[in-house]
Design an enzyme around this catalytic site. Structure first.
Site, PDB file in Angstrom:
ATOM      1  N   HIS A 136       0.825  -1.217   0.000  1.00  0.00           N
ATOM      2  CA  HIS A 136       0.000   0.000   0.000  1.00  0.00           C
ATOM      3  C   HIS A 136       0.856   1.264   0.000  1.00  0.00           C
ATOM      4  O   HIS A 136       2.046   1.231   0.306  1.00  0.00           O
ATOM      5  CB  HIS A 136      -0.903   0.026   1.241  1.00  0.00           C
ATOM      6  CG  HIS A 136      -2.123  -0.832   1.108  1.00  0.00           C
ATOM      7  ND1 HIS A 136      -2.108  -2.182   1.337  1.00  0.00           N
ATOM      8  CD2 HIS A 136      -3.401  -0.522   0.756  1.00  0.00           C
ATOM      9  CE1 HIS A 136      -3.324  -2.680   1.142  1.00  0.00           C
ATOM     10  NE2 HIS A 136      -4.126  -1.695   0.774  1.00  0.00           N
ATOM     11  N   LYS A 140      -1.117   4.985   4.689  1.00  0.00           N
ATOM     12  CA  LYS A 140      -2.080   4.082   5.333  1.00  0.00           C
ATOM     13  C   LYS A 140      -1.717   3.895   6.804  1.00  0.00           C
ATOM     14  O   LYS A 140      -0.557   3.634   7.128  1.00  0.00           O
ATOM     15  CB  LYS A 140      -2.078   2.726   4.595  1.00  0.00           C
ATOM     16  CG  LYS A 140      -3.101   1.747   5.133  1.00  0.00           C
ATOM     17  CD  LYS A 140      -3.301   0.579   4.181  1.00  0.00           C
ATOM     18  CE  LYS A 140      -4.288  -0.432   4.729  1.00  0.00           C
ATOM     19  NZ  LYS A 140      -5.612   0.145   4.994  1.00  0.00           N
TER      20      LYS A 140
HETATM   21  N1  LIG Z   1     -13.190  -0.824   1.806  1.00  0.00           N
HETATM   22  C1  LIG Z   1     -12.444  -0.349   0.810  1.00  0.00           C
HETATM   23  O1  LIG Z   1     -12.630  -0.701  -0.371  1.00  0.00           O
HETATM   24  C2  LIG Z   1     -11.398   0.654   1.117  1.00  0.00           C
HETATM   25  C3  LIG Z   1     -11.150   0.980   2.421  1.00  0.00           C
HETATM   26  N2  LIG Z   1     -10.260   1.949   2.731  1.00  0.00           N
HETATM   27  C4  LIG Z   1     -10.215   2.328   4.137  1.00  0.00           C
HETATM   28  O2  LIG Z   1     -10.921   3.556   4.264  1.00  0.00           O
HETATM   29  C5  LIG Z   1     -10.395   4.309   5.333  1.00  0.00           C
HETATM   30  C6  LIG Z   1     -10.075   5.710   4.849  1.00  0.00           C
HETATM   31  O3  LIG Z   1      -9.003   5.651   3.936  1.00  0.00           O
HETATM   32  P1  LIG Z   1      -8.458   6.972   3.232  1.00  0.00           P
HETATM   33  O4  LIG Z   1      -9.575   7.689   2.576  1.00  0.00           O
HETATM   34  O5  LIG Z   1      -7.262   6.569   2.457  1.00  0.00           O
HETATM   35  O6  LIG Z   1      -7.988   7.810   4.532  1.00  0.00           O
HETATM   36  P2  LIG Z   1      -7.916   9.403   4.696  1.00  0.00           P
HETATM   37  O7  LIG Z   1      -7.068   9.636   5.913  1.00  0.00           O
HETATM   38  O8  LIG Z   1      -7.538  10.050   3.409  1.00  0.00           O
HETATM   39  O9  LIG Z   1      -9.427   9.813   5.018  1.00  0.00           O
HETATM   40  C7  LIG Z   1     -10.048   9.673   6.257  1.00  0.00           C
HETATM   41  C8  LIG Z   1     -10.863  10.930   6.467  1.00  0.00           C
HETATM   42  O10 LIG Z   1     -11.716  10.753   7.601  1.00  0.00           O
HETATM   43  C9  LIG Z   1     -11.724  11.968   8.305  1.00  0.00           C
HETATM   44  N3  LIG Z   1     -12.213  11.777   9.676  1.00  0.00           N
HETATM   45  C10 LIG Z   1     -11.519  11.504  10.806  1.00  0.00           C
HETATM   46  N4  LIG Z   1     -12.379  11.425  11.844  1.00  0.00           N
HETATM   47  C11 LIG Z   1     -13.622  11.660  11.366  1.00  0.00           C
HETATM   48  C12 LIG Z   1     -14.907  11.720  11.956  1.00  0.00           C
HETATM   49  N5  LIG Z   1     -15.092  11.539  13.282  1.00  0.00           N
HETATM   50  N6  LIG Z   1     -15.977  11.986  11.153  1.00  0.00           N
HETATM   51  C13 LIG Z   1     -15.825  12.188   9.835  1.00  0.00           C
HETATM   52  N7  LIG Z   1     -14.613  12.164   9.226  1.00  0.00           N
HETATM   53  C14 LIG Z   1     -13.531  11.881   9.984  1.00  0.00           C
HETATM   54  C15 LIG Z   1     -10.283  12.442   8.228  1.00  0.00           C
HETATM   55  O11 LIG Z   1     -10.175  13.816   8.560  1.00  0.00           O
HETATM   56  P3  LIG Z   1      -8.779  14.365   9.189  1.00  0.00           P
HETATM   57  O12 LIG Z   1      -7.735  14.054   8.169  1.00  0.00           O
HETATM   58  O13 LIG Z   1      -9.057  15.792   9.385  1.00  0.00           O
HETATM   59  O14 LIG Z   1      -8.597  13.596  10.481  1.00  0.00           O
HETATM   60  C16 LIG Z   1      -9.995  12.157   6.753  1.00  0.00           C
HETATM   61  O15 LIG Z   1     -10.413  13.209   5.932  1.00  0.00           O
HETATM   62  C17 LIG Z   1      -9.206   3.519   5.863  1.00  0.00           C
HETATM   63  O16 LIG Z   1      -9.614   2.753   6.971  1.00  0.00           O
HETATM   64  C18 LIG Z   1      -8.840   2.596   4.705  1.00  0.00           C
HETATM   65  O17 LIG Z   1      -8.214   1.424   5.124  1.00  0.00           O
HETATM   66  C19 LIG Z   1      -9.541   2.582   1.783  1.00  0.00           C
HETATM   67  C20 LIG Z   1      -9.693   2.260   0.461  1.00  0.00           C
HETATM   68  C21 LIG Z   1     -10.626   1.261   0.032  1.00  0.00           C
HETATM   69  O1  LIG Z   2      -6.070   2.235   3.059  1.00  0.00           O
HETATM   70  C1  LIG Z   2      -6.218   1.856   1.866  1.00  0.00           C
HETATM   71  O2  LIG Z   2      -5.765   2.505   0.920  1.00  0.00           O
HETATM   72  C2  LIG Z   2      -6.962   0.627   1.617  1.00  0.00           C
HETATM   73  N1  LIG Z   2      -7.538   0.035   2.614  1.00  0.00           N
HETATM   74  C3  LIG Z   2      -8.326  -1.137   2.561  1.00  0.00           C
HETATM   75  C4  LIG Z   2      -7.693  -2.239   3.369  1.00  0.00           C
HETATM   76  O3  LIG Z   2      -7.130  -1.970   4.443  1.00  0.00           O
HETATM   77  O4  LIG Z   2      -7.794  -3.392   2.968  1.00  0.00           O
HETATM   78  C5  LIG Z   2      -8.706  -1.525   1.152  1.00  0.00           C
HETATM   79  C6  LIG Z   2      -7.637  -1.283   0.140  1.00  0.00           C
HETATM   80  O5  LIG Z   2      -6.619  -2.197   0.352  1.00  0.00           O
HETATM   81  C7  LIG Z   2      -7.129   0.161   0.220  1.00  0.00           C
END
Ligand SMILES: NC(=O)C1=CN([C@@H]2O[C@H](COP(=O)(O)OP(=O)(O)OC[C@H]3O[C@@H](n4cnc5c(N)ncnc54)[C@H](OP(=O)(O)O)[C@@H]3O)[C@@H](O)[C@H]2O)C=CC1
Ligand SMILES: O=C(O)C1=N[C@H](C(=O)O)C[C@H](O)C1
Length: 251
Positions: A136, A140
């Site tokens: 990744h 992350k």
């Molecule tokens: N299921 C899937 O297919 C996928 C899952 N993921 C998962 O998604 C999650 C997010 O990933 P990613 O977008 O890369 O991470 P980011 O850090 O880019 O985004 C997370 C966001 O959530 C915000 N946040 C934090 N606390 C709160 C709250 N209480 N309420 C609302 N928003 C909040 C953060 O704000 P701030 O930065 O200001 O704290 C930030 O903008 C991770 O757990 C990742 O593993 C990612 C890709 C695919």
């Molecule tokens: O944080 C990410 O970027 C991703 N998170 C998810 C995970 O933890 O499996 C899904 C994907 O791998 C991207």
């Protein structure tokens, strides 16, 4: 045409949240009614009339968000990782008191990643050794990835059901961490590298042969068809669903 589904996005300024906001805005059958980030008030989701909320926040807050949304009668699609058996059980129990509300928690919404997990679980009983490598972007915060944990658990369950023992491993000395994390007896290795998005390899070995199942997400748009499928279907699936495979007839 029926009324569009009213959707809220939590974590809307994040890498995934911002991509989901664009995908919802581009979908004619969906209407974005709220987009919240860390400083947002969760009460705004219900106030905006949201029917479905999509959570891509951080592991520390996602479970609390789900409980609050379930209390408000709002269906939830969760992509945030960091869930475990205990936190999922708490949501399942909560939903028993809220019939009609659906929650979908999926560690990976990319269709190819879900297929890779499914293929790996199917193949696992036929190989002596299985290990998982996830790769990744370095921003992350959790390791190993939710996808890798889900994959390793599915592989372990398939091997246990078939009566296959653990992968052979003679390691008796070395540095801490060199053999990765142990997820239900399956070794999982996490790589963090600038330039990567989200990638996974399942390595399966027998004497004289290897099968490698690999999936690559090169762009976060890869997760959008799965997220939108979840948004459209979660209201028709009361209770807790874990994994997109259940919506794809692959479970
Ligand atoms: N299921 C899937 O297919 C996928 C899952 N993921 C998962 O998604 C999650 C997010 O990933 P990613 O977008 O890369 O991470 P980011 O850090 O880019 O985004 C997370 C966001 O959530 C915000 N946040 C934090 N606390 C709160 C709250 N209480 N309420 C609302 N928003 C909040 C953060 O704000 P701030 O930065 O200001 O704290 C930030 O903008 C991770 O757990 C990742 O593993 C990612 C890709 C695919
Ligand atoms: O944080 C990410 O970027 C991703 N998170 C998810 C995970 O933890 O499996 C899904 C994907 O791998 C991207």
């Amino acid at each position: 045409m029926s009324e569009p589904i009213k959707v809220a996005v939590l974590g809307a300024a994040g890498r995934m949240g911002a991509t989901v906001v664009r995908a919802v805005e581009d979908a004619p059958d969906l209407e974005l009614v709220a987009a919240l980030d860390a400083d947002g008030d969760l009460a705004a989701v219900a106030a905006a009339g949201a029917q479905v909320a999509v959570d891509f926040t951080v592991p520390a807050v996602t479970e609390g968000n789900v409980h609050a949304l379930v209390d408000a009668g709002i269906h939830v699609v969760v992509g945030t990782t960091g869930w475990n058996d205990e936190s999922l059980a708490r949501v399942r129990d909560h939903l028993a008191d809220r019939p009609g509300v659906g929650v979908l928690v999926a560690p990976n919404f990319a269709l190819g990643a879900v297929l890779a997990m499914t293929f790996a679980a199917k193949a696992a009983r036929w190989f002596e050794s299985v290990e998982v490598v996830e790769l990744h972007h370095p921003n992350k915060i959790d390791a190993p990835s939710g996808t890798a944990r889900h994959t390793a658990s599915a592989v372990a369950a398939a091997r246990a059901a078939a009566g296959v023992g653990p992968s052979p491993d003679a390691t008796s000395e070395g540095l801490d961490g060199a053999r990765g994390a142990d997820v239900d007896g399956v070794r999982v290795h996490a790589v963090r590298l600038r330039g990567l998005v989200a990638h996974e390899e399942i390595l399966l070995g027998n004497a004289g042969e290897q099968l490698t199942i690999r999936h690559d997400s090169f762009d976060r748009v890869s997760f959008m068809p799965g997220v939108l499928l979840g948004v459209r279907q979660v209201g028709r699936r009361p209770g807790l669903t874990v994994g997109l495979e259940h919506l794809l007839d692959l479970a």
